[in-house]
Design an enzyme around this catalytic site. Structure first.
Site, mmCIF file in Angstrom:
data_model
loop_
_atom_site.group_PDB
_atom_site.id
_atom_site.type_symbol
_atom_site.label_atom_id
_atom_site.label_comp_id
_atom_site.label_asym_id
_atom_site.label_seq_id
_atom_site.Cartn_x
_atom_site.Cartn_y
_atom_site.Cartn_z
ATOM 1 N N TYR A 158 43.851 -40.216 -23.707
ATOM 2 C CA TYR A 158 45.057 -40.694 -23.051
ATOM 3 C C TYR A 158 45.762 -39.598 -22.253
ATOM 4 O O TYR A 158 46.725 -39.866 -21.542
ATOM 5 C CB TYR A 158 46.024 -41.285 -24.079
ATOM 6 C CG TYR A 158 45.680 -42.687 -24.499
ATOM 7 C CD1 TYR A 158 46.440 -43.771 -24.078
ATOM 8 C CD2 TYR A 158 44.586 -42.933 -25.312
ATOM 9 C CE1 TYR A 158 46.118 -45.056 -24.455
ATOM 10 C CE2 TYR A 158 44.253 -44.217 -25.697
ATOM 11 C CZ TYR A 158 45.017 -45.268 -25.263
ATOM 12 O OH TYR A 158 44.696 -46.541 -25.638
ATOM 13 N N LYS A 250 36.924 -39.580 -36.236
ATOM 14 C CA LYS A 250 35.498 -39.822 -36.014
ATOM 15 C C LYS A 250 34.780 -38.467 -35.985
ATOM 16 O O LYS A 250 33.938 -38.185 -35.127
ATOM 17 C CB LYS A 250 35.306 -40.598 -34.707
ATOM 18 C CG LYS A 250 33.889 -41.143 -34.497
ATOM 19 C CD LYS A 250 33.463 -42.158 -35.518
ATOM 20 C CE LYS A 250 32.059 -42.671 -35.223
ATOM 21 N NZ LYS A 250 31.504 -43.453 -36.350
ATOM 22 N N ASP A 316 35.591 -45.883 -38.012
ATOM 23 C CA ASP A 316 34.956 -47.203 -38.059
ATOM 24 C C ASP A 316 34.997 -47.789 -39.467
ATOM 25 O O ASP A 316 35.191 -48.994 -39.647
ATOM 26 C CB ASP A 316 33.523 -47.147 -37.522
ATOM 27 C CG ASP A 316 32.691 -46.026 -38.132
ATOM 28 O OD1 ASP A 316 33.271 -45.026 -38.564
ATOM 29 O OD2 ASP A 316 31.456 -46.156 -38.152
ATOM 30 N N ASP A 340 45.398 -46.610 -31.325
ATOM 31 C CA ASP A 340 45.561 -47.794 -30.485
ATOM 32 C C ASP A 340 44.789 -48.966 -31.081
ATOM 33 O O ASP A 340 45.325 -50.068 -31.281
ATOM 34 C CB ASP A 340 45.063 -47.482 -29.074
ATOM 35 C CG ASP A 340 45.564 -48.477 -28.039
ATOM 36 O OD1 ASP A 340 46.284 -49.423 -28.423
ATOM 37 O OD2 ASP A 340 45.251 -48.308 -26.854
#
Length: 451
Positions: A158, A250, A316, A340
């Protein structure tokens, strides 16, 4: 300072001293109505806010609302999507609130929301997610969802460092990587014309254009940015007696950005909060030195002593487990993109983004903008129809941030009562057995009636 696109009302500034907001009895609070359904939503929300303040303080306190402009309405008035006055007002008066904004298409500002966050360095996107009894939900036990997400707001993808495929800028980046890091450049699947031609030939499509066209993005994740986010999240968790903080990342794939976020997060917890926390990093060290039984006993003793558990989870897996084991999550600290996805997925579990609030905060400077998290829904504009819950709950967050907890508590009580009455806006009524559809403005009145 003087303003040309807006007017400063009679009131006093909110200030900050020693890290604490100093809120006067009549604080000046900038607000943006928003585009599309924004004016309808704001009208209902302001009514709720003013009524809650009046009831809580019997006229001794009152908000001095200062309207400022951004988005489509601003462009119509001033030929400017985001006037300098608007940014200056949020900067001068510290705390504000806004409705949904239209972002211009075809260049210029990528996102008005992102622009405001970056200009004021609002590094925390605070997204609480809780269930209100009676709200329609697609899951069996939505009441188990009670989480607060601290989403890093200024870094990750972002930050907006990206270049379109086929542009000179993208090619410069590709040329640099090819020259300085040739092994890494080999990972760019179609980074050269020769590679593209080879692939299309193998695929039996030799006539496909083989010009180099690779979009390039840079993902910055800094130690400083991580420290200030995680420090804020742990401080919040301790202040409100939450049971755990989960670092969502992640890092199994992006080891030096997301993996570093996890490692720096543990470092922050242990360095700045000492014996108030117990981390999984500590657990792993004890397990290595003394065995798993010793590590389990150490963690059990720490939690029994009331320490905050700081742990981590792969992004995930987290998106799966917030559905299957939501009670395992409390406060979450994560990077921008993960946050998000996660905040919107969780909002769906408790009634949708229409009642999901958000706040963008810099805990150091005191600047904060609270906002609706949904879009402008222009097809419903001026129909007095949509759910004002997102702005109303963002206001609840704002008043709690200001220390006006009596007002925040009244808003929650009123919203719970209004939903329980089943007299609700169309989005709830159509899914609620025995629900009665009422207007946006009437829903605001119903909230006030249940104070």
């Amino acid at each position: 300072m003087s303003y040309t696109t807006c007017t400063v009302p009679h009131g006093s500034k909110i200030t900050i001293s020693d890290g604490k907001l100093q809120v006067p009895d009549q604080p000046i609070v900038p607000f943006i109505r928003g585009d599309g359904t924004g004016p309808d939503i704001w009208s209902a929300s302001q009514h709720v806010f003013d009524a809650a303040v009046a009831k809580a303080y019997g006229g001794k306190r009152k908000v001095a609302w200062m309207e400022v402009f951004a988005g489509e309405e601003s462009f119509k008035r001033f030929n400017n999507w985001l006037p300098d006055d608007t940014v200056a007002a949020f900067r001068e008066f510290l705390v504000g609130i806004k409705g949904p904004l239209t972002t211009p298409v075809g260049g210029g500002i990528r996102s008005l929301n992102v622009a405001l966050r970056q200009m004021l360095d609002l590094y925390v996107c605070l997204r609480p997610v809780q269930y209100f009894q009676g709200v329609p939900s697609p899951v069996k036990r939505p009441e188990k969802v009670d989480m607060v997400i601290f989403r890093e707001n200024t870094e990750d993808i972002y930050a907006g460092i990206e270049y379109a495929g086929g542009t000179p800028e993208a090619q410069k980046v590709l040329d640099f990587v090819a020259k300085e890091f040739p092994k890494d450049f080999n990972k760019v699947r179609f980074g050269t014309k020769a590679k593209a031609e080879e692939f299309w030939k193998m695929a039996g499509m030799p006539d496909v254009e083989s010009d180099v066209c690779v979009g390039v993005g840079i993902k910055p994740v800094s130690r400083g940015g991580t420290i200030r986010l995680v420090h804020s999240a742990i401080g919040y968790a301790l202040r409100f007696n939450r049971k755990s903080l989960t670092l969502v990342h992640k890092g199994n794939i992006m080891k030096f950005t997301e993996g570093a976020f996890r490692d720096w997060g543990y470092e922050t917890a242990e360095k700045y909060f000492g014996d108030k926390v117990y981390t999984w990093a500590q657990y792993e060290r004890t397990k290595k030195d003394a065995g798993e039984d010793a590590a389990n006993a150490e963690q059990k003793a720490a939690l029994a002593a009331g320490k905050l558990l700081v742990k981590d989870s792969i992004a995930d897996i987290t998106l799966q487990q917030v559905l299957t084991r939501p009670e395992d999550f409390d406060v979450i600290a994560t990077l921008n993109l993960n946050g998000d996805y996660l905040s919107d997925a969780l909002a769906a579990q408790v009634g949708g983004i229409g009642i999901a609030p958000g706040g963008n905060i810099n805990y150091v400077t005191g600047h904060a903008i609270f906002e609706a998290t949904h879009g402008t829904a222009p097809k419903y504009a001026n129909k007095d129809m949509v759910n004002p819950g997102s702005v109303i709950l963002s206001g609840e967050m704002m008043f709690r941030h200001m220390g006006w907890t009596e007002v925040a508590d009244l808003i929650l009580k009123g919203l719970n009562g209004a939903i329980g009455s089943k007299r609700v806006t169309y989005d709830f009524a159509r899914q609620m057995e025995g629900g009665t559809q009422i207007k946006c403005s009437e829903f605001g009145e119903n909230i006030v009636a249940h104070f």
